[in-house]
Write a protein that holds these residues in place. Structure first.
Motif, PDB file in Angstrom:
ATOM      1  N   LEU A  61       0.824  -1.208   0.000  1.00  0.00           N
ATOM      2  CA  LEU A  61       0.000   0.000   0.000  1.00  0.00           C
ATOM      3  C   LEU A  61       0.863   1.265   0.000  1.00  0.00           C
ATOM      4  N   CYS A  62       1.952   1.263   0.756  1.00  0.00           N
ATOM      5  CA  CYS A  62       2.855   2.430   0.772  1.00  0.00           C
ATOM      6  C   CYS A  62       3.450   2.681  -0.605  1.00  0.00           C
ATOM      7  N   TRP A  63       4.000   1.628  -1.207  1.00  0.00           N
ATOM      8  CA  TRP A  63       4.631   1.798  -2.527  1.00  0.00           C
ATOM      9  C   TRP A  63       3.600   2.115  -3.603  1.00  0.00           C
ATOM     10  N   GLY A  64       2.448   1.498  -3.537  1.00  0.00           N
ATOM     11  CA  GLY A  64       1.404   1.809  -4.514  1.00  0.00           C
ATOM     12  C   GLY A  64       0.986   3.266  -4.426  1.00  0.00           C
ATOM     13  N   ALA A  65       0.776   3.757  -3.211  1.00  0.00           N
ATOM     14  CA  ALA A  65       0.347   5.148  -3.019  1.00  0.00           C
ATOM     15  C   ALA A  65       1.410   6.137  -3.475  1.00  0.00           C
ATOM     16  N   VAL A  66       2.668   5.896  -3.117  1.00  0.00           N
ATOM     17  CA  VAL A  66       3.708   6.856  -3.484  1.00  0.00           C
ATOM     18  C   VAL A  66       3.933   6.875  -4.997  1.00  0.00           C
ATOM     19  N   MET A  67       3.792   5.735  -5.646  1.00  0.00           N
ATOM     20  CA  MET A  67       3.989   5.703  -7.100  1.00  0.00           C
ATOM     21  C   MET A  67       2.868   6.455  -7.819  1.00  0.00           C
ATOM     22  N   VAL A  68       1.641   6.367  -7.316  1.00  0.00           N
ATOM     23  CA  VAL A  68       0.532   7.135  -7.911  1.00  0.00           C
ATOM     24  C   VAL A  68       0.764   8.631  -7.688  1.00  0.00           C
ATOM     25  N   LEU A  69       1.134   9.022  -6.461  1.00  0.00           N
ATOM     26  CA  LEU A  69       1.399  10.440  -6.187  1.00  0.00           C
ATOM     27  C   LEU A  69       2.517  10.964  -7.079  1.00  0.00           C
ATOM     28  N   PHE A  70       3.586  10.187  -7.228  1.00  0.00           N
ATOM     29  CA  PHE A  70       4.708  10.607  -8.073  1.00  0.00           C
ATOM     30  C   PHE A  70       4.269  10.751  -9.526  1.00  0.00           C
ATOM     31  N   ARG A  71       3.481   9.819 -10.014  1.00  0.00           N
ATOM     32  CA  ARG A  71       3.039   9.843 -11.407  1.00  0.00           C
ATOM     33  C   ARG A  71       2.076  10.997 -11.681  1.00  0.00           C
ATOM     34  N   ARG A  72       1.185  11.265 -10.729  1.00  0.00           N
ATOM     35  CA  ARG A  72       0.169  12.303 -10.944  1.00  0.00           C
ATOM     36  C   ARG A  72       0.700  13.708 -10.721  1.00  0.00           C
ATOM     37  N   ASP A  73       1.441  13.910  -9.598  1.00  0.00           N
ATOM     38  CA  ASP A  73       1.930  15.256  -9.276  1.00  0.00           C
ATOM     39  C   ASP A  73       3.047  15.132  -8.246  1.00  0.00           C
ATOM     40  N   LYS A  74       4.269  14.917  -8.737  1.00  0.00           N
ATOM     41  CA  LYS A  74       5.380  14.689  -7.815  1.00  0.00           C
ATOM     42  C   LYS A  74       5.679  15.895  -6.930  1.00  0.00           C
ATOM     43  N   SER A  75       5.161  17.075  -7.281  1.00  0.00           N
ATOM     44  CA  SER A  75       5.427  18.268  -6.471  1.00  0.00           C
ATOM     45  C   SER A  75       4.806  18.179  -5.078  1.00  0.00           C
ATOM     46  N   VAL A  76       3.863  17.240  -4.874  1.00  0.00           N
ATOM     47  CA  VAL A  76       3.253  17.102  -3.553  1.00  0.00           C
ATOM     48  C   VAL A  76       4.133  16.290  -2.602  1.00  0.00           C
ATOM     49  N   LEU A  77       5.177  15.662  -3.125  1.00  0.00           N
ATOM     50  CA  LEU A  77       6.083  14.855  -2.313  1.00  0.00           C
ATOM     51  C   LEU A  77       7.238  15.701  -1.789  1.00  0.00           C
ATOM     52  N   GLN A  78       7.846  15.245  -0.704  1.00  0.00           N
ATOM     53  CA  GLN A  78       9.003  15.926  -0.122  1.00  0.00           C
ATOM     54  C   GLN A  78      10.102  16.029  -1.182  1.00  0.00           C
ATOM     55  N   ASP A  79      10.858  17.130  -1.141  1.00  0.00           N
ATOM     56  CA  ASP A  79      11.888  17.401  -2.148  1.00  0.00           C
ATOM     57  C   ASP A  79      12.875  16.256  -2.324  1.00  0.00           C
ATOM     58  N   SER A  80      13.386  15.713  -1.223  1.00  0.00           N
ATOM     59  CA  SER A  80      14.381  14.648  -1.352  1.00  0.00           C
ATOM     60  C   SER A  80      13.764  13.386  -1.958  1.00  0.00           C
ATOM     61  N   LEU A  81      12.498  13.101  -1.633  1.00  0.00           N
ATOM     62  CA  LEU A  81      11.830  11.952  -2.236  1.00  0.00           C
ATOM     63  C   LEU A  81      11.588  12.194  -3.722  1.00  0.00           C
ATOM     64  N   GLN A  82      11.185  13.412  -4.073  1.00  0.00           N
ATOM     65  CA  GLN A  82      11.017  13.761  -5.491  1.00  0.00           C
ATOM     66  C   GLN A  82      12.313  13.511  -6.254  1.00  0.00           C
TER      67      GLN A  82
END
Length: 195
Positions: free
Chosen positions: A150-171
């Motif tokens: 669930l963690c990896w699925g969620a982060v991959m969707v967030l990255f694909r849709r709008d990576k700007s919502v993720l922390q800078d280092s994770l982006q």
């Protein structure tokens, strides 16, 4: 070795001193090696600039923990003295934690953000474990695998849709891993250099 017997007030005051000291020591032990490795691997600049960055991050972490411990313990002592029972409660811990968190870690810096994200992930696991221990949730045999999925699925969707919502280092990490790996111009940029 025999324990030193102190008056309760002196003990409380010295516990604040020791808490501050332990915050400095622990913050230094945690941040210095992390800052050293991350700076040497990923930061550009002169050796002096790198050293300053390492020391600045270490100081921020150590200072933050020292002041948080002091603020938290002070708020707990104050609430204990104001309590009719003379004892602290979970509500006191929550209030003291909120006060310390707001005033010490409330500014959005890279060090504070890393500390808060670390805490948030541990809180999520702690809440899940609390629900399991209370019997409110049945534990599947593969519960950690489901959580990881669930963690990896969620982060991959967030990255694909709008990576700007993720922390800078994770982006940055995810861009390097998942986008930069789609581009190369030669065998050198395919296997040896990213760009």
């Amino acid at each position: 070795m025999d324990a030193i017997v102190l008056s309760p007030r002196l003990h409380d005051a010295l516990s604040l001193v020791k808490g501050f000291r332990n915050g400095v020591v622990y913050g230094t032990k945690i941040r210095f090696p992390h800052a050293l490795v991350m700076t040497l691997l990923f930061r550009t600049g002169s050796p002096q600039e790198k050293l300053v960055a390492i020391l600045k991050a270490t100081k921020a972490h150590a200072r933050g923990l020292a002041f948080f411990v002091t603020a938290y313990k002070s708020a707990m002592l104050l609430q204990r003295h104001m309590s009719p029972s003379g004892k602290n409660t979970d509500l006191h811990a929550f209030v003291a934690g909120c006060v310390g968190g707001y005033f010490v870690f409330g500014e959005k810096t890279s060090v504070n953000q890393q500390i808060i994200l670390y805490l948030f992930s541990r809180i999520a696991m702690g809440l899940a474990n609390t629900a399991i221990k209370a019997g409110n949730v049945k534990t599947p045999s593969n519960s950690f695998a489901v959580f990881a999925a669930l963690c990896w699925g969620a982060v991959m969707v967030l990255f694909r849709r709008d990576k700007s919502v993720l922390q800078d280092s994770l982006q940055g990490s995810m861009t390097y891993l998942y986008e930069d790996s789609n581009h190369w111009t030669s065998l050198k940029t395919l296997l040896w250099h990213n760009k």
